[in-house]
Enzyme design. Sequence first.
Site, PDB file in Angstrom:
ATOM      1  CD  GLU A 158      -3.062  -0.973   2.209  1.00 38.61           C
ATOM      2  OE1 GLU A 158      -4.188  -1.455   1.995  1.00 38.61           O
ATOM      3  OE2 GLU A 158      -2.766  -0.400   3.269  1.00 38.61           O
ATOM      4  CD  GLU A 314      -4.657  -5.425   2.571  1.00 37.03           C
ATOM      5  OE1 GLU A 314      -5.472  -4.643   3.118  1.00 37.03           O
ATOM      6  OE2 GLU A 314      -3.433  -5.300   2.712  1.00 37.03           O
ATOM      7  CD1 TRP A 322      -9.639   0.446   8.349  1.00 40.94           C
ATOM      8  CD2 TRP A 322     -10.721   2.027   7.204  1.00 40.94           C
ATOM      9  NE1 TRP A 322      -9.970  -0.093   7.117  1.00 40.94           N
ATOM     10  CE2 TRP A 322     -10.626   0.861   6.391  1.00 40.94           C
ATOM     11  CE3 TRP A 322     -11.358   3.154   6.684  1.00 40.94           C
ATOM     12  CZ2 TRP A 322     -11.147   0.797   5.103  1.00 40.94           C
ATOM     13  CZ3 TRP A 322     -11.877   3.089   5.396  1.00 40.94           C
ATOM     14  CH2 TRP A 322     -11.767   1.917   4.632  1.00 40.94           C
ATOM     15  CE  LYS A 363      -7.829  -3.429  20.967  1.00 39.50           C
ATOM     16  NZ  LYS A 363      -6.899  -2.344  20.538  1.00 39.50           N
ATOM     17  CG  HIS A 365      -9.714  -4.911   9.609  1.00 40.82           C
ATOM     18  ND1 HIS A 365      -9.971  -6.049   8.869  1.00 40.82           N
ATOM     19  CD2 HIS A 365      -9.609  -3.893   8.714  1.00 40.82           C
ATOM     20  CE1 HIS A 365     -10.006  -5.727   7.582  1.00 40.82           C
ATOM     21  NE2 HIS A 365      -9.795  -4.441   7.466  1.00 40.82           N
TER      22      HIS A 365
END
Length: 662
Positions: A158, A314, A322, A363, A365
């Site tokens: 990324e 992903e 987020w 954590k 996610h």
Amino acid sequence: MTEPESVTRLRARIGAVAYGGDYNPEQWPREVWQEDVRLMREAGVSMVTVGIFGWALVEPRPGEFDFGWFDEVLDLLAGGGIAASVATMTASPPPWLGRLHPETLPQRADGTVLWPGGRQAFCPSSPVFREHAARLVEKLANRYAEHPALALWHIGNEYGCHVRQCYCDTSAAAFRTWLRERYGDIAELNRAWSTNFWSQRYDDFAEVLPPRTAPTFANPTQQLDFHRFSSDALLELLRMEKEIVRRVTPEVPLTTNHVPLAKTLDLHRWSSEVDVASYDSYPDPHDPRAHVLAGLSYDVFRSLRGGQPWLLMEQAPSAVNWRPRNGAKQPGQMRLWSWQAVAHGADAVLFFQWRQSAGGAEKFHSAMVPHGGPETRTFREVAELGRELAAVGELAGSRSDNDVALVLDWDSWWALELDARPSRLSQVDALLAHYGPLFDANIGCDVVHPDRDLSSYRLVLVPNLYLLRDKTAANLADFVRSGGNLLVSFFSGIVDEDDRVHLGGYPAPLRSVLGLRIPEFWPLAEDDDVAVEVFGRRARGAVWSEQIEPEGATVAGTFESGPLAGGPALTRHAHGEGTAWYLGTRLDAEAMREVLDRVAAEAGVRPVLADLPAGVQATRRGDFLFLLNHNPFPVRTGVDAEDLLGGRADSLPAHGVAAVRV
């Protein structure tokens, strides 16, 4: 663009659409690793990306390497028949690098230093960072060149996600070097940057800085060139690592993954440096049109390498962590959105991450194996999707063939969204305004650079191409002259590559092909709109309006309110063997659909499948037709055919999917 043989071999090795996710075993004790491989096999996992954030563990102190744990992980994967996309581990340097070499840390425009404690805390132009990164990659490449698990190199991770531009003194020096190569001498830079304005004339390159925080608007061409430089500075890192792994393992393909559609990097330049394009997709479950933006993004990445299949590197099995509000994916929605990516050309469906973290910033996610373990809805859906993908492996490698192209140029994107413009415009909003009606009409679309050969398309859409080079204008004009159909939207063709206005009346390079002249812009207030008549029906225009004076074009729509009432809003102009349309406002969705339906029909463009219920997407990839129900309720499609995923295609449940062999 020809697909490299190494990618063809990778597909043959996997035998189907690759399935898996980011694997971060360093977060867990060794006794968990055996269970991980067992569960991966149960879920149909065929490939995982491993080592993305491993630098601090394999090099705990400068020059002291410990690969023992990573050896064990790769051996376990190989023993389980799981291919490894091995990351070069350079995405986030260890804290000791910033402590020993603070000059490697990036800075914002206001001078704020970005310290270790998150990730990506490095200046891309730092020779010290590059030296340490290259040494690590050299060690990795030589150690694992012959390892049976190695299937793909994952360069970095990324790029530009958190540090899009660095303004430190090291970056300033690199920027000056880049400018010397671009302009040759300071006089040419002064001309391009229009530095006679506001007494900005430079006498020496040594006086030039990045566009750091200034009393008011920074020089726009300085900002534009810094965008170009920053993309190239990160690209140099990829090229550095590519040279190493290519030299050591020339037969192993390589990729790098990119964040959800963003203006950070010129992906047209980046795509030629990798063997296969990779994308990280995170549609928002709270957004009822998230799948449309996802479709646009997938079409961008499929088009980067001329239609070559790409990798979904992903996505989230359920919620991310987020956003201000992190919605969970509804039952079936993860499956639907995964198959949507495949329908748009993905040859891999991977997640972040395999096992949900117990600690750290991500954590909450979601992961393939949630905190609750395999006895959860998420893991059951993950395992079922793995079985489905393995059952239709023959679709891997197939391609789409589309008659419509949407134009996207990162140079213009950067310039469009700078400050000191007539109005604040969003390139993504402009793209979606044109792409959405095509999506809803089930018309396939490529997303291409405007300089490429357009002759294979029937219709080309140009949304807000603010920056327009003369050769690009000539390419668009040749496309129309040779029989193509072109639709250009407002605020296009305004400046050249130096952000200097094309004089002679807007849009000067396109006046002859469009058959019109625009004396003045009339941007609308943020919450304002105007009445517009298009093809005999009333519509609304938002964001923008402008005075249009036809010079051969015929009027197909008019402004019906505001200061431009009675003036043209939509025009049509015959040019050579083709037709050029121009739209001077942002029409409401229904009216935009009507315009694009009319333009597409006139161009001879047909939908993949017509007369489907609203919210049902039909898209074709090679010999496979996909039907995707983006509605939260069941629908009847009317397609009487066998669904390769099970059952019949004429009825889809909420968030249902069908794949039909054509």
